[in-house]
Design a protein around this motif. Structure first.
Motif, PDB file in Angstrom:
ATOM      1  N   GLU A  93      -0.598  -1.029  47.394  1.00 51.25           N
ATOM      2  CA  GLU A  93      -0.919   0.158  48.194  1.00 51.25           C
ATOM      3  C   GLU A  93       0.312   0.647  48.943  1.00 51.25           C
ATOM      4  O   GLU A  93       0.585   1.854  48.998  1.00 51.25           O
ATOM      5  CB  GLU A  93      -2.036  -0.160  49.196  1.00 51.25           C
ATOM      6  CG  GLU A  93      -2.404   1.016  50.096  1.00 51.25           C
ATOM      7  CD  GLU A  93      -3.527   0.691  51.057  1.00 51.25           C
ATOM      8  OE1 GLU A  93      -3.695   1.418  52.053  1.00 51.25           O
ATOM      9  OE2 GLU A  93      -4.258  -0.292  50.809  1.00 51.25           O
ATOM     10  N   ALA A  94       1.096  -0.274  49.492  1.00 49.70           N
ATOM     11  CA  ALA A  94       2.301   0.108  50.238  1.00 49.70           C
ATOM     12  C   ALA A  94       3.310   0.806  49.331  1.00 49.70           C
ATOM     13  O   ALA A  94       3.954   1.782  49.738  1.00 49.70           O
ATOM     14  CB  ALA A  94       2.930  -1.128  50.879  1.00 49.70           C
ATOM     15  N   GLY A  99       5.889   5.862  47.654  1.00 50.20           N
ATOM     16  CA  GLY A  99       6.266   6.837  46.640  1.00 50.20           C
ATOM     17  C   GLY A  99       5.795   8.236  46.958  1.00 50.20           C
ATOM     18  O   GLY A  99       6.555   9.205  46.855  1.00 50.20           O
ATOM     19  N   LEU A 100       4.537   8.354  47.384  1.00 50.34           N
ATOM     20  CA  LEU A 100       3.984   9.667  47.703  1.00 50.34           C
ATOM     21  C   LEU A 100       4.662  10.280  48.923  1.00 50.34           C
ATOM     22  O   LEU A 100       4.961  11.473  48.961  1.00 50.34           O
ATOM     23  CB  LEU A 100       2.473   9.566  47.928  1.00 50.34           C
ATOM     24  CG  LEU A 100       1.636   9.169  46.706  1.00 50.34           C
ATOM     25  CD1 LEU A 100       0.186   8.953  47.107  1.00 50.34           C
ATOM     26  CD2 LEU A 100       1.744  10.219  45.620  1.00 50.34           C
ATOM     27  N   TYR A 107       1.941   9.032  41.238  1.00 52.87           N
ATOM     28  CA  TYR A 107       2.481   7.677  41.122  1.00 52.87           C
ATOM     29  C   TYR A 107       1.615   6.918  40.124  1.00 52.87           C
ATOM     30  O   TYR A 107       0.424   6.711  40.357  1.00 52.87           O
ATOM     31  CB  TYR A 107       2.455   6.992  42.496  1.00 52.87           C
ATOM     32  CG  TYR A 107       3.259   5.712  42.602  1.00 52.87           C
ATOM     33  CD1 TYR A 107       4.443   5.684  43.335  1.00 52.87           C
ATOM     34  CD2 TYR A 107       2.822   4.531  42.007  1.00 52.87           C
ATOM     35  CE1 TYR A 107       5.180   4.516  43.461  1.00 52.87           C
ATOM     36  CE2 TYR A 107       3.548   3.360  42.119  1.00 52.87           C
ATOM     37  CZ  TYR A 107       4.733   3.354  42.854  1.00 52.87           C
ATOM     38  OH  TYR A 107       5.462   2.194  42.983  1.00 52.87           O
ATOM     39  N   LEU A 108       2.199   6.533  39.009  1.00 54.00           N
ATOM     40  CA  LEU A 108       1.483   5.807  37.969  1.00 54.00           C
ATOM     41  C   LEU A 108       1.979   4.374  37.909  1.00 54.00           C
ATOM     42  O   LEU A 108       3.186   4.126  37.902  1.00 54.00           O
ATOM     43  CB  LEU A 108       1.674   6.475  36.603  1.00 54.00           C
ATOM     44  CG  LEU A 108       0.992   7.827  36.405  1.00 54.00           C
ATOM     45  CD1 LEU A 108       1.867   8.956  36.934  1.00 54.00           C
ATOM     46  CD2 LEU A 108       0.688   8.051  34.928  1.00 54.00           C
ATOM     47  N   HIS A 194      -6.719   8.647  43.316  1.00 48.56           N
ATOM     48  CA  HIS A 194      -7.171   7.361  43.830  1.00 48.56           C
ATOM     49  C   HIS A 194      -7.479   7.422  45.317  1.00 48.56           C
ATOM     50  O   HIS A 194      -6.827   8.120  46.084  1.00 48.56           O
ATOM     51  CB  HIS A 194      -6.104   6.287  43.578  1.00 48.56           C
ATOM     52  CG  HIS A 194      -5.883   6.024  42.118  1.00 48.56           C
ATOM     53  ND1 HIS A 194      -6.633   5.134  41.397  1.00 48.56           N
ATOM     54  CD2 HIS A 194      -5.009   6.578  41.233  1.00 48.56           C
ATOM     55  CE1 HIS A 194      -6.227   5.124  40.135  1.00 48.56           C
ATOM     56  NE2 HIS A 194      -5.246   5.998  40.011  1.00 48.56           N
ATOM     57  N   GLN A 195      -8.499   6.662  45.711  1.00 49.19           N
ATOM     58  CA  GLN A 195      -8.874   6.598  47.114  1.00 49.19           C
ATOM     59  C   GLN A 195      -8.099   5.478  47.801  1.00 49.19           C
ATOM     60  O   GLN A 195      -7.529   4.614  47.155  1.00 49.19           O
ATOM     61  CB  GLN A 195     -10.378   6.363  47.248  1.00 49.19           C
ATOM     62  CG  GLN A 195     -11.235   7.496  46.671  1.00 49.19           C
ATOM     63  CD  GLN A 195     -12.706   7.224  46.815  1.00 49.19           C
ATOM     64  OE1 GLN A 195     -13.117   6.104  47.122  1.00 49.19           O
ATOM     65  NE2 GLN A 195     -13.525   8.235  46.594  1.00 49.19           N
ATOM     66  N   GLY A 196      -8.114   5.488  49.122  1.00 49.26           N
ATOM     67  CA  GLY A 196      -7.491   4.412  49.874  1.00 49.26           C
ATOM     68  C   GLY A 196      -6.122   4.743  50.416  1.00 49.26           C
ATOM     69  O   GLY A 196      -5.511   3.938  51.111  1.00 49.26           O
TER      70      GLY A 196
END
Length: 244
Positions: A93-94, A99-100, A107-108, A194-196
């Protein structure tokens, strides 16, 4: 006009040091009609970007001369708005949030599904084309936002925003007083499914607010609706459509 004809107008840049990945993507993307150029390092990519324009950048993180995210940051700092899709085996997640927030539009996580990648490229190019032809100028009390200039003006003073901050503000401004959830903003502005990772939205809203706070009377343009999300809340004066 069919999709292949549309794709043939698009020039993509792949920045990767993985021969196998490069071969697979070259085969799949050129078969769709895209023109795919390749660089194996940040140094090589900088030279290519200085001399050519691309519709989209596919960026690997693991490069021989540094983390690809550094290149994304550099491009955004110089107000280059070419869509960037990061590919990486670093999928925490980090890592994705980093990246975003560094300027990537997507981000893949490897191994990358080629079918998913193709679909995301098409979606990202459609979104980019829509943004490029948007010539609206939205005006409110003391506020003017130009889509064609990608510029915010407060009392006719230009305010410097990053590419993502502008995209976020523009999306909110196009629907004054409408409340958007963090999930909706993440999907509409970042194009991320994606969520989160909603705190990515929070951090950009906070930075945008910090810039607005420097101008008395404008620090509450972007408001929090607790438990729901955010909205743009000025006193509207006019919304005009200007010719291209």
């Amino acid at each position: 006009m069919n999709s292949t004809a549309i794709s043939s107008q698009q020039k993509l840049l792949l920045i990767s040091n993985e021969p196998e990945l490069t071969q697979v993507l070259n085969l799949n993307l050129t078969s769709l009609g895209y023109e795919l150029c390749h660089c194996a390092s940040i140094k090589h990519a900088n030279k290519s970007l200085a001399h050519s324009q691309y519709s989209l950048i596919l960026l690997d993180r693991r490069l021989p001369d540094g983390d690809g995210i550094l290149l994304a940051q550099q491009l955004r700092q110089h107000n280059q708005f070419t869509p960037i899709m990061v590919m990486s085996d670093q999928g925490s997640e980090a890592d994705i949030v980093l990246g975003l927030e560094s300027g990537a539009d997507d981000y893949l996580v490897k191994p990358v599904s080629v079918l998913e990648l193709r679909a995301r490229i098409k979606a990202r190019l459609r979104q980019s084309q829509a943004q490029q032809i948007d010539t609206r100028e939205l005006c409110f009390e003391g506020v003017r936002i130009s889509a064609i200039e990608r510029q915010l003006y407060l009392q006719e003073q230009a305010i410097k925003l990053t590419a993502r901050e502008f995209d976020l503000l523009w999306h909110l401004t196009c629907s004054p007083q409408q409340v958007f959830s963090r999930e909706q903003l993440l999907q509409s502005v970042w194009g991320y499914h994606h969520q989160g990772y909603e705190h990515t939205v929070n951090s950009h809203v906070n930075r945008l607010r910090n810039k607005l706070a420097n101008y008395p009377g404008f620090n509450e343009l972007v408001q929090t609706v607790w438990g729901v999300g955010y909205k743009f809340s000025p006193r509207p004066v006019s919304q005009t459509q200007v010719s291209a």
